[in-house]
Design a protein around this motif. Sequence first.
Motif, PDB file in Angstrom:
ATOM      1  N   MET A 166      -6.888  13.323   5.282  1.00 34.49           N
ATOM      2  CA  MET A 166      -6.620  12.483   4.119  1.00 34.49           C
ATOM      3  C   MET A 166      -7.629  12.779   3.010  1.00 34.49           C
ATOM      4  O   MET A 166      -7.280  12.808   1.831  1.00 34.49           O
ATOM      5  CB  MET A 166      -6.736  11.021   4.568  1.00 34.49           C
ATOM      6  CG  MET A 166      -6.089   9.998   3.682  1.00 34.49           C
ATOM      7  SD  MET A 166      -6.223   8.375   4.494  1.00 34.49           S
ATOM      8  CE  MET A 166      -5.646   7.313   3.184  1.00 34.49           C
ATOM      9  N   LEU A 168      -4.422   3.673   6.271  1.00 35.05           N
ATOM     10  CA  LEU A 168      -3.549   2.566   5.918  1.00 35.05           C
ATOM     11  C   LEU A 168      -2.619   2.335   7.109  1.00 35.05           C
ATOM     12  O   LEU A 168      -1.783   3.192   7.400  1.00 35.05           O
ATOM     13  CB  LEU A 168      -2.746   2.902   4.657  1.00 35.05           C
ATOM     14  CG  LEU A 168      -3.606   3.316   3.443  1.00 35.05           C
ATOM     15  CD1 LEU A 168      -2.731   3.895   2.340  1.00 35.05           C
ATOM     16  CD2 LEU A 168      -4.425   2.159   2.925  1.00 35.05           C
ATOM     17  N   LEU A 223     -10.876   0.011   3.242  1.00 37.60           N
ATOM     18  CA  LEU A 223      -9.535   0.443   2.853  1.00 37.60           C
ATOM     19  C   LEU A 223      -9.446   0.513   1.324  1.00 37.60           C
ATOM     20  O   LEU A 223      -8.872   1.443   0.758  1.00 37.60           O
ATOM     21  CB  LEU A 223      -8.527  -0.589   3.384  1.00 37.60           C
ATOM     22  CG  LEU A 223      -7.257  -0.094   4.030  1.00 37.60           C
ATOM     23  CD1 LEU A 223      -7.555   0.874   5.138  1.00 37.60           C
ATOM     24  CD2 LEU A 223      -6.456  -1.273   4.577  1.00 37.60           C
ATOM     25  N   PHE A 230      -1.364  10.007   0.592  1.00 35.55           N
ATOM     26  CA  PHE A 230      -1.755   8.934  -0.333  1.00 35.55           C
ATOM     27  C   PHE A 230      -2.461   9.453  -1.598  1.00 35.55           C
ATOM     28  O   PHE A 230      -2.074   9.123  -2.716  1.00 35.55           O
ATOM     29  CB  PHE A 230      -2.634   7.908   0.384  1.00 35.55           C
ATOM     30  CG  PHE A 230      -3.004   6.729  -0.463  1.00 35.55           C
ATOM     31  CD1 PHE A 230      -2.119   5.679  -0.628  1.00 35.55           C
ATOM     32  CD2 PHE A 230      -4.236   6.665  -1.103  1.00 35.55           C
ATOM     33  CE1 PHE A 230      -2.445   4.587  -1.414  1.00 35.55           C
ATOM     34  CE2 PHE A 230      -4.569   5.572  -1.896  1.00 35.55           C
ATOM     35  CZ  PHE A 230      -3.678   4.537  -2.047  1.00 35.55           C
ATOM     36  N   GLY A 231      -3.496  10.270  -1.388  1.00 39.12           N
ATOM     37  CA  GLY A 231      -4.265  10.765  -2.531  1.00 39.12           C
ATOM     38  C   GLY A 231      -3.415  11.596  -3.483  1.00 39.12           C
ATOM     39  O   GLY A 231      -3.573  11.521  -4.703  1.00 39.12           O
ATOM     40  N   LEU A 247      -9.695   7.986  -3.452  1.00 38.38           N
ATOM     41  CA  LEU A 247      -8.542   8.885  -3.483  1.00 38.38           C
ATOM     42  C   LEU A 247      -7.746   8.757  -4.783  1.00 38.38           C
ATOM     43  O   LEU A 247      -6.667   9.326  -4.911  1.00 38.38           O
ATOM     44  CB  LEU A 247      -7.648   8.635  -2.272  1.00 38.38           C
ATOM     45  CG  LEU A 247      -8.276   9.076  -0.944  1.00 38.38           C
ATOM     46  CD1 LEU A 247      -7.485   8.565   0.236  1.00 38.38           C
ATOM     47  CD2 LEU A 247      -8.384  10.599  -0.883  1.00 38.38           C
ATOM     48  N   GLY A 248      -8.287   8.000  -5.717  1.00 31.84           N
ATOM     49  CA  GLY A 248      -7.706   8.007  -7.053  1.00 31.84           C
ATOM     50  C   GLY A 248      -6.750   6.873  -7.375  1.00 31.84           C
ATOM     51  O   GLY A 248      -6.018   6.953  -8.356  1.00 31.84           O
ATOM     52  N   GLU A 264      -0.186  11.286  -3.851  1.00 37.15           N
ATOM     53  CA  GLU A 264       0.725  10.337  -4.480  1.00 37.15           C
ATOM     54  C   GLU A 264       0.032   9.702  -5.689  1.00 37.15           C
ATOM     55  O   GLU A 264       0.627   9.543  -6.755  1.00 37.15           O
ATOM     56  CB  GLU A 264       1.057   9.271  -3.431  1.00 37.15           C
ATOM     57  CG  GLU A 264       2.286   8.457  -3.697  1.00 37.15           C
ATOM     58  CD  GLU A 264       2.519   7.494  -2.541  1.00 37.15           C
ATOM     59  OE1 GLU A 264       2.400   7.914  -1.364  1.00 37.15           O
ATOM     60  OE2 GLU A 264       2.806   6.314  -2.811  1.00 37.15           O
ATOM     61  N   MET A 265      -1.239   9.355  -5.509  1.00 35.46           N
ATOM     62  CA  MET A 265      -2.007   8.754  -6.602  1.00 35.46           C
ATOM     63  C   MET A 265      -2.136   9.724  -7.773  1.00 35.46           C
ATOM     64  O   MET A 265      -2.212   9.327  -8.922  1.00 35.46           O
ATOM     65  CB  MET A 265      -3.404   8.348  -6.121  1.00 35.46           C
ATOM     66  CG  MET A 265      -3.418   7.239  -5.097  1.00 35.46           C
ATOM     67  SD  MET A 265      -2.633   5.730  -5.686  1.00 35.46           S
ATOM     68  CE  MET A 265      -1.174   5.661  -4.695  1.00 35.46           C
TER      69      MET A 265
END
Lengths: 290, 269
Positions: free
Chosen positions: B148, B89, A189, B100-101, A196-197, B103-104
Amino acid sequence: MRLPVSTSIRKYFGISYGKRFPVSRGIREGKERKSVQRANKSLRFLPVFGVVVLWQAASSAGLIPENRLPSPVAILHGFTELATEGLPPGYTLVGHCIGSLKRVLSGVALALASALPLGMFMGYWGRVRDILTPFVEMVRPIPPLAWVPIAILWFGIGDKSAAFIIFLGAFFPILLNTVGGVMTINKRLIESSLILGAGKGALFMKVLAPAAMPSIITGIRIALGIGWMTLVAAEFTGVKSGYGLGYMIMTARDIQRPDLVVAGMAIIGVIGFAMDFIIRKMEQRVLKWR
Amino acid sequence: MELRVSGLHKSFSSASEGERVDALIDVSFVVPEGRFVCVIGPSGCGKTTLLRMISGLEKPDRGTILLGDREITGPVREVGYIFQEPVLLPWRTIVRNVEFGLEMAGMAKQERREKALAALELVELRDFADFYPKEISGGMKQKAALAMALVVEPKVLLMDEPFVSLDCQTRNYMQAAFLGVWEKTRKTVIFVTHNVEEAVFLGDEIICLTSRPAEVGKRLRVGIPHPRDRTSPELNLIRKEILLFLAAEREKTRSVNGMFTHVHDLSEV
């Protein structure tokens, strides 16, 4: 022998009569199922109720001497007296509850604010954990009450020292549960988030914290329980404002009123139960993904 | 952008023998942009280690990984990764996972929702956008993980035996579904597997690693256009070639390197 009890009671206590009399293993649908669930829920307090009834019966029959353990009815009278007249007179029950609640909540909040971030760091960075663990494990076994003289020395008698004592009791369960929660996170995780940054900030706030949340909540539940235990004991040493359940119990002891002592104990029990109930409800909502 | 792996070397300290054990020695290959490469090798030969080094999750002892003219030294979003077990997640719904990615990367809420839904559309999971991971099946979870990874538009997609935990029928379905996605996106893919049938069904090219210490033992082109027939003679011919290679490698391990058969696979710990 087959006990003459209803299905829902048998289910609640897990009484089964073996294969020949399977207990509601079949299918229940819709309304019937709902009503069974509701019946089961309302039955939860039946054992408590039963014990109180038995206790009262034993007291009335003279099996339990009133000066050793007051009867439920006497305790109820004591409760009314505490609520209306107060102990010491003028200091009523609501004030005592609020006084103690304030101390518990501020102590636990303080513990949460410090143990949560520290626990996350310790859980994530093995080096930090290695350095701090000896300190944690040496301070942890010291009973919070052993700190009372020091607390009074540092903060004087009053809310600050009580909050400090509770803080000490609540700190370690939250810390250890947070550390454990972070350490047991699936490493993939973390790796996936990094790919993913995610930066360190996002990793802690959006990955580690939510992943560790179940064990953090467990830590908070334990901390609140310990908070009450230490608070009441801490209040035995005195309070400045005159309000506090522990202080109230001590006053009742000094004037030799076991009914008031036990009433005070019961109130702490009920408040503790209610707080845990609220947290469990919140937990169900926050962790509905589980 | 081509991916250039040159001279990768990695060793581990073995707990049981107290000495360094070489996992990979001098692994080099070049993957041109848009190619689907399968990496196959005897079990425990360091396939996962190789993939993890390409992703930047692990550092090689020697050697470099170049994506275009950039060296990979740590995890980057240009190199996506699909793990053996679907990694999602669990406290986020599927669409929020896919977001998620983005958002980052600081993308605005509205925009990232649209992109995430489009990615879910691509893997045919749009209807499950608002489900939690625990509510969907293993194959669907892996599709979600794929969405994702794809939504941040990586240049290369690394896949580490992504379908290994699925049952046979779901695996076949997922292979075909993934091919469909790949044909739409044409990403460079490095797909690690120990399943020969899977490798020949999917890959443009198959890189066979030798047993430990692993190096590139054989490279094969599969010049058969998709969709492929799993049971066609051409495919079987390639299968046979790989199976013979693997059998020979196994034989080599037993005679020369017998002691390593006891070593727990460190690369997959």
